[in-house]
Design an enzyme around this catalytic site. Structure first.
Site, PDB file in Angstrom:
ATOM      1  CB  VAL A  64     -35.195 130.552  39.728  1.00  0.00           C
ATOM      2  CG1 VAL A  64     -34.910 131.699  39.309  1.00  0.00           C
ATOM      3  CG2 VAL A  64     -35.122 129.412  38.657  1.00  0.00           C
ATOM      4  CE1 TYR A 158     -36.923 122.699  28.394  1.00  0.00           C
ATOM      5  CE2 TYR A 158     -37.926 121.479  26.261  1.00  0.00           C
ATOM      6  CZ  TYR A 158     -37.396 122.803  27.165  1.00  0.00           C
ATOM      7  OH  TYR A 158     -37.289 123.981  26.612  1.00  0.00           O
TER       8      TYR A 158
END
Length: 246
Positions: A64, A158
């Protein structure tokens, strides 16, 4: 949206929350495209589990973070099934780095996490939008994290990437209304392979949670499906964390 006979794409659908979401959508009657980047065997296992339960699914590969691969994946699905009605943007990666170790959060790690966790979700949303717009109905659910709300998590890159996912969700909700609804879920600790090798740390959290339990992937999956089905909800980030952030 009633997902019966709808075409749903779940990125990172081979494991964890992605697998659970794929199975729950199929259980509710959707035809599910189980996307994977490298986890081909896990994705095929997910498909086999769905078919064994009487559902409909197929595995499809795409990284992706690469727009060309996303476009090819979507075109392949549309060529066979005519459209895509539901997108669950689940594919994400992390690197486990102590929050105070700023030197370890290298430029390459920042780029890698943003490429998959943020740009990847944008690429997938952008690719399906023309088909959802054509049918004048569509639902996108982005999987964020409480790390994006608290700023703490497996690493600083993250946590910041998941905060960006929440922002992307709201921006897409503005951009794509009224035909397409865009919402998000922000899970806390969930019992997936994310905790591989750190199971004891996961278990040690239980006593700090209001509900005294770690969420299971199928519980997050049911919430995702509820957001898909809820016609009057868009732009919201729903937290599911056993009270972790209270």
């Amino acid at each position: 949206m009633n997902v019966m006979n709808k075409i749903a794409l779940v990125t990172g659908g081979g494991t964890g929350i992605g697998r659970a979401a794929s199975m729950e959508l199929a259980k509710r009657g959707a035809i599910v495209a189980v996307n994977y980047s490298r986890s081909q065997s896990e994705a095929q296992e997910t498909v086999d589990m769905i078919k064994k339960a009487g559902g409909r699914a197929f595995a499809i590969q795409a990284d992706v973070s690469k727009n060309s691969e996303v476009q090819d994946m979507v075109q392949s699905i549309v060529k066979t099934y005519g459209t895509i009605d539901v997108l669950v943007n689940n594919a994400s990666i992390t690197r486990h780095i102590p929050m105070d170790d700023l030197k370890a959060a290298t430029e390459d790690i920042w780029d890698e996490l943003y490429a998959v966790n943020v740009k990847g979700m944008f690429f997938c949303a952008r690719a399906v939008v023309p088909f959802m717009k054509k049918s004048k109905a569509g639902a996108i659910v982005n999987v964020g994290s409480i790390a994006g709300l608290t700023g703490a998590g497996s690493s600083m890159p993250y946590a910041v990437s998941k905060s960006a996912v929440h922002g992307l969700t709201k921006s897409l909700a503005h951009a794509l209304a009224p035909e397409i609804r865009v919402s998000g879920v922000a899970p806390g600790a969930v019992a997936t392979r994310w905790w591989a090798g750190r199971e004891e740390k996961m278990k040690s959290m239980i006593g700090t949670l209001l509900l005294q339990r770690i969420a299971e992937p199928d519980e997050v999956a049911k919430l995702i499906c509820s957001l898909v089905e809820q016609e009057s909800l868009t732009g919201q980030i729903i937290t599911i964390d056993s009270g972790q952030t209270l």
